[in-house]
Scaffold this active site. Structure first.
Site, PDB file in Angstrom:
ATOM      1  N   ASP A   1     -56.566 -49.754 107.634  1.00 37.95           N
ATOM      2  CA  ASP A   1     -57.098 -51.006 107.907  1.00 37.95           C
ATOM      3  C   ASP A   1     -56.579 -52.240 106.923  1.00 37.95           C
ATOM      4  O   ASP A   1     -56.364 -51.876 105.697  1.00 37.95           O
ATOM      5  CB  ASP A   1     -58.520 -50.910 108.060  1.00 37.95           C
TER       6      ASP A   1
ATOM      7  N   GLU B   1     -61.543 -48.713 105.212  1.00 40.62           N
ATOM      8  CA  GLU B   1     -61.775 -48.670 103.708  1.00 40.62           C
ATOM      9  C   GLU B   1     -62.209 -50.273 103.330  1.00 40.62           C
ATOM     10  O   GLU B   1     -63.035 -50.311 102.318  1.00 40.62           O
ATOM     11  CB  GLU B   1     -60.339 -48.178 103.035  1.00 40.62           C
TER      12      GLU B   1
END
Length: 392
Positions: A78, A140
């Site tokens: 991400d 994350e």
């Protein structure tokens, strides 16, 4: 210097990865499918594990023998949002100029992922005596949710790896420790009314302001708790800060609701527990009684967004020793920013953080990773071959 074909392959893969707009609020499934296909073509055993919503997934792939004690190359898929108006080019289209590759996630941390995927066919051609795992996680940036799920999956596994290299951007410096990252949203519920009679309502913004004041007091307390165990950090203490506040409807209306988004970066677990206990006591013993004296239904609710432990510096750390030898680093360092490392360390693995690019570029407009940094990363990954083929 890495072979030219390897750097070229890394650039091609990174072009694809940047093209997947894997902002944390959106899906990462297209990127995961792309990476899974690359690894399956190499003969890797690939497992994709969804998050339950159908829009996010982790990937965990293995080359080599089915035994415990393997080595993990780990990266999150991400990225943070990107405002095109602040960029000189499309954030989700790779642009190469002056020896740099630009694009959202170029250094944080798709550059490392691209390098690892580019190396996969070469690893697969070796007679690996030690398993090599590729771990790609989701979310994350908003709480390490994918790594938490992966950690639970690994906890139940009989083939637990022993070494993890997390390729966050460190300019290829060897990072053996970092602070934790604890994130919260605290919501204050009062009661509205006319601004001319503030004593008849519970102004949630005013209560939130007192709460923030207590955060500032605790932040000052933490500044005094320095010591040998935190001297290497910058700053060398546990930090607290408020990132966002939202509430109210108009200047002449008592605010019935307010939210405060705040975080702390603890050097020690004990610091985190001290801060949490102090804030809970302040809400319970001071703020809530005052609020409920006016409105019995008033309330304060804190939501845990993420509590990610830091990476503790260990006297024995195989991951650190391997990467130091491969990079030629004489010294190791610690950093203030957080990673997924603590989640793996909690499972008993040795963990190190080392990857291409600078954290100064992460989350910035025109984010980039230099070709020189990618080349150094590929050299490190190539050096791992000896560890995988002839483990000690």
């Amino acid at each position: 210097m890495a072979a030219s074909h390897l750097l070229s392959s890394t650039r091609e893969i990174l072009d694809k990865l940047i093209g997947f707009p894997t902002v944390s609020a959106d899906s990462n499934l297209d990127l995961i499918a792309y990476a899974a296909n690359l690894l399956e073509d190499c003969g890797a055993r690939v497992s994709v594990s969804g998050d339950g919503t159908g829009s996010k997934a982790n990937l965990y792939a293995t080359l080599g023998p089915e035994t415990a004690g393997g080595l993990v190359l780990s990266g999150h898929t991400d990225v943070v949002p990107a405002d095109p108006a602040e960029w000189h080019s499309d954030p989700f289209s790779m642009r190469e100029a002056d020896g740099r590759i630009h694009g959202r996630g170029a250094c944080d941390m798709k550059g490392f992922i691209a390098a690892a995927l580019a190396k996969a066919p070469e690893y697969a051609a070796l007679d690996l005596r030690r398993p090599l795992h590729f771990a790609l996680t989701y979310d994350e940036e908003v709480g390490c949710f994918g790594a938490r799920q992966l950690a639970e999956d690994l906890r139940r596994s009989e083939l637990l790896p022993s070494v993890v290299i997390i390729g966050e951007p460190t300019e290829m410096r060897v990072i053996e420790g970092h602070k934790g990252c604890y994130e919260y949203t605290t919501s204050f519920y009062g009661t509205d009314g006319h601004g001319s009679e503030p004593e008849k309502g519970v102004n949630a913004i005013h209560v939130a302001a007192r709460f923030i004041g207590r955060i500032l007091e605790l932040a000052e307390d933490m500044r005094l708790k320095t010591g040998a165990d935190c001297a290497r950090f910058s700053p060398p203490w546990t930090t607290l800060q408020t990132g966002r506040i939202e509430g109210g409807s108009a200047r002449n209306v008592i605010a019935r609701h307010c939210t405060v988004e705040w975080e702390m970066r603890p050097v020690r677990e004990a610091d985190a527990q001290q801060v949490k206990a102090a804030l809970e006591a302040y809400c319970r013993d001071d703020l809530l009684p005052r609020m409920r004296a006016v409105c019995p239904d008033a309330d304060i609710v804190t939501e845990v967004i993420g509590e990610v432990a830091g990476l503790a510096v260990m006297s024995e750390n195989e991951a650190r020793d391997i990467v130091r030898a491969l990079t030629g680093a004489n010294l190791c360092d610690v950093v203030a920013f957080g990673t997924e490392a603590g989640l793996f360390q909690a499972l008993g693995m040795s963990v190190v953080v080392c990857g291409p690019g600078s954290i100064a570029q992460a989350h910035q407009p025109d984010e980039f990773v230099s070709l020189d940094q990618l080349d150094k990363c590929l050299d490190m990954l190539t050096g791992l071959e000896e560890t995988l083929v002839n483990p000690a």
